[in-house]
Scaffold this active site. Structure first.
Site, PDB file in Angstrom:
ATOM      1  N   CYS A 151      -8.236  -4.899   2.095  1.00  0.00           N
ATOM      2  CA  CYS A 151      -9.564  -4.749   2.820  1.00  0.00           C
ATOM      3  C   CYS A 151     -10.502  -5.108   2.159  1.00  0.00           C
ATOM      4  O   CYS A 151     -11.838  -5.390   2.590  1.00  0.00           O
ATOM      5  CB  CYS A 151      -9.612  -2.998   3.087  1.00  0.00           C
ATOM      6  SG  CYS A 151      -8.510  -2.287   3.778  1.00  0.00           S
TER       7      CYS A 151
ATOM      8  N   SER B 114       0.290  -3.977  -4.520  1.00  0.00           N
ATOM      9  CA  SER B 114      -1.159  -3.242  -4.526  1.00  0.00           C
ATOM     10  C   SER B 114      -2.022  -4.091  -4.473  1.00  0.00           C
ATOM     11  O   SER B 114      -3.094  -3.826  -5.213  1.00  0.00           O
ATOM     12  CB  SER B 114      -0.856  -2.147  -5.826  1.00  0.00           C
ATOM     13  OG  SER B 114      -1.677  -1.345  -5.712  1.00  0.00           O
TER      14      SER B 114
ATOM     15  N   ALA C  11       0.924  -1.279   0.086  1.00  0.00           N
ATOM     16  CA  ALA C  11       0.061  -0.063  -0.127  1.00  0.00           C
ATOM     17  C   ALA C  11       0.737   1.315   0.150  1.00  0.00           C
ATOM     18  O   ALA C  11       1.140   1.995  -0.810  1.00  0.00           O
ATOM     19  CB  ALA C  11      -0.897   0.087   1.103  1.00  0.00           C
ATOM     20  N   ALA C  12       1.779   1.468   1.062  1.00  0.00           N
ATOM     21  CA  ALA C  12       2.387   2.706   1.077  1.00  0.00           C
ATOM     22  C   ALA C  12       3.404   2.671   0.100  1.00  0.00           C
ATOM     23  O   ALA C  12       4.092   3.530  -0.651  1.00  0.00           O
ATOM     24  CB  ALA C  12       2.958   2.890   2.728  1.00  0.00           C
TER      25      ALA C  12
ATOM     26  N   ASP D  97       1.948   0.765   7.204  1.00  0.00           N
ATOM     27  CA  ASP D  97       1.765   0.025   8.741  1.00  0.00           C
ATOM     28  C   ASP D  97       2.965  -0.403   9.407  1.00  0.00           C
ATOM     29  O   ASP D  97       2.752  -0.799  10.548  1.00  0.00           O
ATOM     30  CB  ASP D  97       1.068  -1.645   8.149  1.00  0.00           C
ATOM     31  CG  ASP D  97      -0.331  -1.102   7.916  1.00  0.00           C
ATOM     32  OD1 ASP D  97      -0.920  -0.075   7.736  1.00  0.00           O
ATOM     33  OD2 ASP D  97      -1.116  -2.282   7.793  1.00  0.00           O
TER      34      ASP D  97
ATOM     35  N   GLU E  18       9.479  -6.446  -3.526  1.00  0.00           N
ATOM     36  CA  GLU E  18       8.287  -6.881  -2.950  1.00  0.00           C
ATOM     37  C   GLU E  18       8.529  -8.360  -2.649  1.00  0.00           C
ATOM     38  O   GLU E  18       8.816  -8.982  -3.645  1.00  0.00           O
ATOM     39  CB  GLU E  18       7.132  -6.563  -3.556  1.00  0.00           C
ATOM     40  CG  GLU E  18       5.869  -7.656  -3.028  1.00  0.00           C
ATOM     41  CD  GLU E  18       5.401  -7.431  -1.815  1.00  0.00           C
ATOM     42  OE1 GLU E  18       5.332  -6.106  -1.229  1.00  0.00           O
ATOM     43  OE2 GLU E  18       4.922  -8.353  -1.125  1.00  0.00           O
ATOM     44  N   ALA E  19       8.510  -9.069  -1.568  1.00  0.00           N
ATOM     45  CA  ALA E  19       8.849 -10.320  -1.205  1.00  0.00           C
ATOM     46  C   ALA E  19       7.689 -11.188  -1.953  1.00  0.00           C
ATOM     47  O   ALA E  19       8.050 -12.217  -2.213  1.00  0.00           O
ATOM     48  CB  ALA E  19       8.813 -10.577   0.116  1.00  0.00           C
TER      49      ALA E  19
ATOM     50  N   TYR F  53     -30.461  19.529   4.511  1.00  0.00           N
ATOM     51  CA  TYR F  53     -31.916  19.027   4.869  1.00  0.00           C
ATOM     52  C   TYR F  53     -32.878  18.980   3.526  1.00  0.00           C
ATOM     53  O   TYR F  53     -33.145  19.900   2.590  1.00  0.00           O
ATOM     54  CB  TYR F  53     -32.680  20.180   5.811  1.00  0.00           C
ATOM     55  CG  TYR F  53     -33.999  20.080   5.963  1.00  0.00           C
ATOM     56  CD1 TYR F  53     -34.913  18.721   6.144  1.00  0.00           C
ATOM     57  CD2 TYR F  53     -35.009  21.212   5.869  1.00  0.00           C
ATOM     58  CE1 TYR F  53     -36.208  18.865   6.133  1.00  0.00           C
ATOM     59  CE2 TYR F  53     -36.457  21.092   5.715  1.00  0.00           C
ATOM     60  CZ  TYR F  53     -36.902  19.944   5.873  1.00  0.00           C
ATOM     61  OH  TYR F  53     -38.293  19.891   5.843  1.00  0.00           O
TER      62      TYR F  53
ATOM     63  N   TYR G 145      -3.171  -2.451  -9.592  1.00  0.00           N
ATOM     64  CA  TYR G 145      -1.892  -2.401 -10.275  1.00  0.00           C
ATOM     65  C   TYR G 145      -1.309  -3.707 -10.474  1.00  0.00           C
ATOM     66  O   TYR G 145      -1.140  -4.400  -9.326  1.00  0.00           O
ATOM     67  CB  TYR G 145      -0.941  -1.590  -9.958  1.00  0.00           C
ATOM     68  CG  TYR G 145      -1.325  -0.049 -10.069  1.00  0.00           C
ATOM     69  CD1 TYR G 145      -0.990   0.616 -10.976  1.00  0.00           C
ATOM     70  CD2 TYR G 145      -2.097   0.813  -9.102  1.00  0.00           C
ATOM     71  CE1 TYR G 145      -1.312   1.890 -11.630  1.00  0.00           C
ATOM     72  CE2 TYR G 145      -2.308   2.059  -9.482  1.00  0.00           C
ATOM     73  CZ  TYR G 145      -2.124   2.702 -10.498  1.00  0.00           C
ATOM     74  OH  TYR G 145      -2.405   3.879 -10.979  1.00  0.00           O
TER      75      TYR G 145
END
Lengths: 456, 456
Positions: free
Chosen positions: B49, B45, B17-18, B291, B39-40, B434, B68
């Site tokens: 969630c 991306s 993410a980050a 995170d 990236e492991a 309203y 992505y």
């Protein structure tokens, strides 16, 4: 002011929105005050904004539009409510109002220590002969609502012509289509809802089209020919003639200021009553609130005319509290309005790009289109956000949103940003909810603000 | 820093993410920078969630969770994406990372001018034997999502036990009930969702009950007995034993800080990586976001751990911009989270009353219950608003909302008030929409703020 605070006599003129709000607040702030509210009709505290939904049948029980009866205001809130009483004169030097009892047709004088003018607004007249015919209606009171409902139920009109493409025109188009009528909407501009941005207005026009509303552009009514039965038979305009079994005039409102003017209460540049932040007029002890009065714009700081029930209630509170001896101030206001037009949600907050230009802002706008939820979630719909900002201060001045479910409720978040005079960058940095059923990772508001930021 | 800005080599560690957010921003700010992202896993991306909705089938196509692909990031954004590459060491003095290519099992060294640590978080382990059994799952990666989906499709489990009553526990309860499983939820407290107010938590518990989720209170897992086929057969707790064909562990997350610690990157009081407002760590040229790192609370001004995708993206932007030579600052953050639990919408923004008390605020709270629309309109539903304020500063610190449709989207408006450090009185004076289909004259948020104001 004659007596001490505790014995203060407060008179409220008008019982629709700001009046009851002011009266209730005055009693709450000062329980020993005696509060008298005069209302020329039989009805107080009527939810006129809900009328189209009573007419369409969405609201099944029209009496639900009256949250307070005069009796309830009297018994629960201790307000001396006098319906069918019209205030005809204010004598500021004597601290007296002259009131006509419309039942008995007598005149009575009532003394006040503080007076609150909440005379509201009236629907703008078309000023064409035939306007008073029995199948031509405005929509600004309980009586209007009941009359329209009754006329539709008893006369079963097939063809409706609505004159005026503002909020009420939109709501009545939807309501009358729901009732199964053919609807022609006659509007003086090319697009409906003059206060919105063109892209929003185009989307609304498409939605009207899609739902069978015949929208007549750039039209002005030249005649309302009346038949032998006293009914208008059709609506003649510069753009053609349209058969009509029922005609709804929805031309906007103007403030009721005759009473105030006659007492030398000063009007502001908008033509409505001018007040200070305490809702006091130029005359000490005379307050004004609601559709008869101006408010200060939170965007420009200038007086504006915003005839909205929410602002009427808020201004009513302030007037009521101050009339009762308190020290409340009216916070700057923004327009925050919304309407559902068939399946399309539409909202506007703050000023339009045109209004901003007229107020000499260096206007920059941006429009984006996004999904309301994570795109692949059921119920995710397209929505559009237009932001209006000032190049110099970088502030957000206004916004339009339109689209599927979840568009309108988002507008409040932008409204707060505008009312609090936040910069577009603040909006771009909001921590907003991301949850698949409710919003994508980047909420449409954030996408719009970040796109706009690139132009500032 | 060795080269001039234009030739800067930026290395990003982590692609969930980050990381992608930082990488994309870095390239945008400085198109001549060379950005490499390691990236492991195989996936970058990923919308983790959204996984519960892919599992439930609400999202029909799981691949929609990958906005992505590595290829798209490479081709459209110019980022050198290396999946299945695990960064094993940072040598800050040499400006080098040591990376294991997991396909070839080789070690390579890559030099950087700026490094962004975005190693994310890991699901907390239960630390009970049986946790590794083939029908026990966490939910923190694409592989987990696919494994659960595959297991349900092929093994057709009838009984599920979920351990942990936080957000993921709620979403998985809903998802697995939707798939037709019996669901037992084992939670260590009396009520689910520890960070919310008790009234909200009671409402959630009722909604779980109403939808057949067996909620086991004050329970801790003592054993996960494994049968001969290598599957956990039941979940043993201090509150009874529950048969399980599938077990989901949803115990929250903890920041992945091992790599950072080994490079002497300083951790903060929360145990996550400490950064300044520019997302820079204690080591010059090393940034952190997402995170794995703390952020500054907009409420208290103190470091907090808020592992949310929205904040990760925002912090990623800041880290990316600064790593590329820009001067971005991270605005204080709030928790803004929501979940739909069967028919119940729930959101929280800002801090809880407990958190506020721990931060030494003089906490005052108010809870109201209102209709989401004009009461008599179809679709109007009850919603509840709890506001948490500080008696001394009169500021709004936090809020919970729950109820029918229209509850969650309102929470963002309160979130903005909290993030902007507004007083409760400011909220009480908001001009809100309203319109009968969307909100009553007094929006529930205004009712809540005005009620709370009486206590301040």
């Amino acid at each position: 002011m004659t007596g001490p605070k505790a014995q203060r006599r407060i008179v409220v003129v008008g019982g629709l929105a700001a009046g009851p709000s002011a009266a209730v607040k005055a009693v709450r702030v000062n329980p020993r005050a005696s509060v008298t509210m005069f209302e020329a009709t039989e009805t107080v505290s009527y939810g006129i904004c809900e009328s189209p939904y009573a007419i369409s049948g969405l609201i099944g029980d029209e009496s639900a539009l009256m949250p307070y009866t005069p009796e309830r205001l009297r018994e629960e809130k201790g307000i001396d409510v006098r319906t069918l009483h019209r205030v005809e004169k204010i004598l500021p030097s004597k601290h007296i109002v002259v009131v006509r009892d419309l039942r008995r047709q007598t005149l009575v004088e009532t003394a006040y220590d503080a007076l609150i003018i909440a005379t509201g607004s009236s629907p703008r007249a078309l000023q064409v002969k035939g306007e008073e015919a029995r199948n031509v209606f405005h929509l600004s009171s309980r009586q209007d609502t009941l009359d329209i409902m009754h006329y539709i139920a008893s006369e079963k009109p097939a063809q409706a012509v609505i004159v005026g493409g503002g909020y009420i025109g939109m709501e009545m188009s939807d309501a009358l289509r729901t009732k199964g009528l053919d609807v022609t909407l006659v509007h003086r501009h090319r697009l409906p809802l003059a206060g919105l941005e063109d892209r929003t207005r185009e989307a609304i026009l498409e939605e009207l089209d899609r739902n069978g509303v015949h929208f007549v552009t750039n039209a002005s009514v030249s005649a309302l020919p009346v038949g032998k039965d006293g009914r208008v038979t059709h609506v003649a305009t510069n753009r053609g003639t349209f058969g009509a079994d029922i005609v709804i005039l929805a031309l906007g409102v103007e403030p009721n200021v005759a009473l105030a003017k006659s007492a030398k209460v000063r009007l502001g540049p908008t033509g409505a009553i001018a007040t200070d932040e305490r809702q006091q007029t130029n005359i000490d002890g005379i307050y004004a609130a609601g559709d008869c009065s101006e408010v200060r714009s939170a965007v420009t700081g200038l007086p504006v005319y915003l005839p909205l029930a929410t602002i009427a209630s808020r201004a009513g509170w302030v007037a009521g509290e101050n009339a009762a001896g308190g020290r409340a101030r009216m916070k700057g206001a923004i327009r925050a309005a919304a309407v559902q037009i068939f399946a399309l949600e539409v909202a506007q907050v703050g000023v339009s790009a045109d209004e901003a230009r007229r107020a000499k802002y260096a206007v920059v706008t941006e429009t984006i289109s996004c999904w309301t939820k994570v795109k692949s979630m059921p119920g995710s719909a397209k929505m559009s956000v237009t932001l209006i900002a000032d190049q110099k201060s970088k502030r957000l001045l206004g916004a339009n949103v339109f689209g599927g479910p979840g568009s309108v409720l988002r507008a409040n978040t932008l409204g707060v940003a505008i009312q609090q005079r936040l910069a577009v960058e603040d909006v771009a940095r909001f921590d907003m909810i991301y949850a698949p059923q409710f919003a994508p990772l980047w909420d449409p508001l954030l996408v719009a603000a970040n796109q706009l930021l690139k132009k500032l």
